[in-house]
Design an enzyme around this catalytic site. Structure first.
Site, PDB file in Angstrom:
ATOM      1  N   TYR A 110       0.874  -1.165  -0.030  1.00  0.00           N
ATOM      2  CA  TYR A 110      -0.153   0.138   0.108  1.00  0.00           C
ATOM      3  C   TYR A 110       0.700   1.341   0.054  1.00  0.00           C
ATOM      4  O   TYR A 110       0.405   2.418   0.130  1.00  0.00           O
ATOM      5  CB  TYR A 110      -0.914  -0.011   1.169  1.00  0.00           C
ATOM      6  CG  TYR A 110      -0.253  -0.157   2.506  1.00  0.00           C
ATOM      7  CD1 TYR A 110       0.321   0.806   3.193  1.00  0.00           C
ATOM      8  CD2 TYR A 110       0.121  -1.533   3.265  1.00  0.00           C
ATOM      9  CE1 TYR A 110       1.287   1.043   4.622  1.00  0.00           C
ATOM     10  CE2 TYR A 110       0.870  -1.540   4.311  1.00  0.00           C
ATOM     11  CZ  TYR A 110       1.480  -0.357   5.009  1.00  0.00           C
ATOM     12  OH  TYR A 110       2.353  -0.455   5.914  1.00  0.00           O
ATOM     13  N   GLY A 111       2.256   1.312  -0.070  1.00  0.00           N
ATOM     14  CA  GLY A 111       3.101   2.215   0.223  1.00  0.00           C
ATOM     15  C   GLY A 111       4.166   2.351  -0.875  1.00  0.00           C
ATOM     16  O   GLY A 111       3.773   2.094  -1.984  1.00  0.00           O
ATOM     17  N   SER A 112       5.224   2.405  -0.622  1.00  0.00           N
ATOM     18  CA  SER A 112       6.462   2.455  -1.513  1.00  0.00           C
ATOM     19  C   SER A 112       6.432   1.117  -2.284  1.00  0.00           C
ATOM     20  O   SER A 112       7.165   1.190  -3.581  1.00  0.00           O
ATOM     21  CB  SER A 112       7.779   2.639  -0.763  1.00  0.00           C
ATOM     22  OG  SER A 112       8.079   1.452   0.141  1.00  0.00           O
ATOM     23  N   LEU A 113       6.138   0.054  -1.782  1.00  0.00           N
ATOM     24  CA  LEU A 113       6.086  -1.193  -2.683  1.00  0.00           C
ATOM     25  C   LEU A 113       4.809  -1.139  -3.836  1.00  0.00           C
ATOM     26  O   LEU A 113       4.738  -2.228  -4.670  1.00  0.00           O
ATOM     27  CB  LEU A 113       5.754  -2.624  -1.836  1.00  0.00           C
ATOM     28  CG  LEU A 113       7.000  -2.720  -0.892  1.00  0.00           C
ATOM     29  CD1 LEU A 113       6.655  -3.689   0.162  1.00  0.00           C
ATOM     30  CD2 LEU A 113       8.300  -3.042  -1.837  1.00  0.00           C
TER      31      LEU A 113
ATOM     32  N   GLU B 296      10.799  -4.221   5.898  1.00  0.00           N
ATOM     33  CA  GLU B 296      10.033  -3.562   6.510  1.00  0.00           C
ATOM     34  C   GLU B 296      10.337  -3.465   8.052  1.00  0.00           C
ATOM     35  O   GLU B 296       9.886  -2.731   9.097  1.00  0.00           O
ATOM     36  CB  GLU B 296       8.689  -4.529   6.795  1.00  0.00           C
ATOM     37  CG  GLU B 296       8.010  -4.620   5.199  1.00  0.00           C
ATOM     38  CD  GLU B 296       7.556  -3.063   4.696  1.00  0.00           C
ATOM     39  OE1 GLU B 296       7.744  -2.183   5.357  1.00  0.00           O
ATOM     40  OE2 GLU B 296       7.234  -3.192   3.614  1.00  0.00           O
TER      41      GLU B 296
ATOM     42  N   ALA C 182       5.177   0.878  -5.920  1.00  0.00           N
ATOM     43  CA  ALA C 182       6.102   1.456  -7.105  1.00  0.00           C
ATOM     44  C   ALA C 182       6.907   0.090  -7.461  1.00  0.00           C
ATOM     45  O   ALA C 182       7.986  -0.495  -7.018  1.00  0.00           O
ATOM     46  CB  ALA C 182       6.934   2.383  -6.677  1.00  0.00           C
TER      47      ALA C 182
END
Length: 172
Positions: free
Chosen positions: A15-18, A83, A20
């Site tokens: 849901y965040g940098s991943l 993480e 991309a």
């Protein structure tokens, strides 16, 4: 869970940098198949002094993201290390947008449930424009280091990477 060569494969909700591909490729050396998905009952926060977000359970909120499919045990280990201790990996039920089926997946939830540094809403498009390139480089550094016997934690990699930068986004 399908078995591949004696290894389990996993689904991971990101849901965040991943979200991309550049960051995922830096870490896993490939882009796994994925499906857009929604995690109900959670909210995606910005974190003061960090460029990546956190999710925590919040009633009546939802987080849009995607489920990475076919993640191997080794890849899950890499994501766990990435993480680091700031997140805990939990099993969640997500709704797949392309089929409206429910599916189980791992998700990394912020460890500190009452963290005063969480605020507002995290904006992926803004992050992509302003942070993605640096973050993908940091992720590649982290992945290279992970092969070394004395590998640094992701938090250490993050902090040293962002400190080299004259206008560091890290706030004390």
């Amino acid at each position: 869970m399908a078995m591949v060569g004696g290894n389990q494969v996993h689904n991971v909700f990101v849901y965040g940098s991943l979200l991309a591909d550049d960051v995922v490729r830096a870490l896993l050396s490939r882009i796994p198949q994925s499906s857009p998905a929604i995690l109900n009952g959670h909210h995606r926060f910005s974190i003061k002094g960090r460029v990546y977000p956190a999710i925590l359970p919040v009633e009546n909120k939802k987080v849009t993201g995607k489920v990475l499919q076919g993640i191997t045990d080794l890849e899950l280990y890499i994501l766990d290390e990435f993480e680091d201790v700031e997140y805990e990996r939990v099993t969640v039920d997500v709704s797949l947008m392309d089929s409206s089926n429910k599916s189980q997946a791992f998700a990394y939830v912020w460890s500190d449930k009452s963290d005063p540094n969480l605020y507002g809403e995290w904006d992926f498009e803004e992050w992509k424009r302003t942070q993605m390139e640096d973050f993908a480089k940091m992720s590649a550094d982290f992945r290279k280091d992970l092969e070394l016997p004395e590998s640094k934690t992701r938090i250490a990699t993050y902090e040293s990477f962002y400190r080299q930068d004259g206008d560091s986004p890290l706030v004390p």
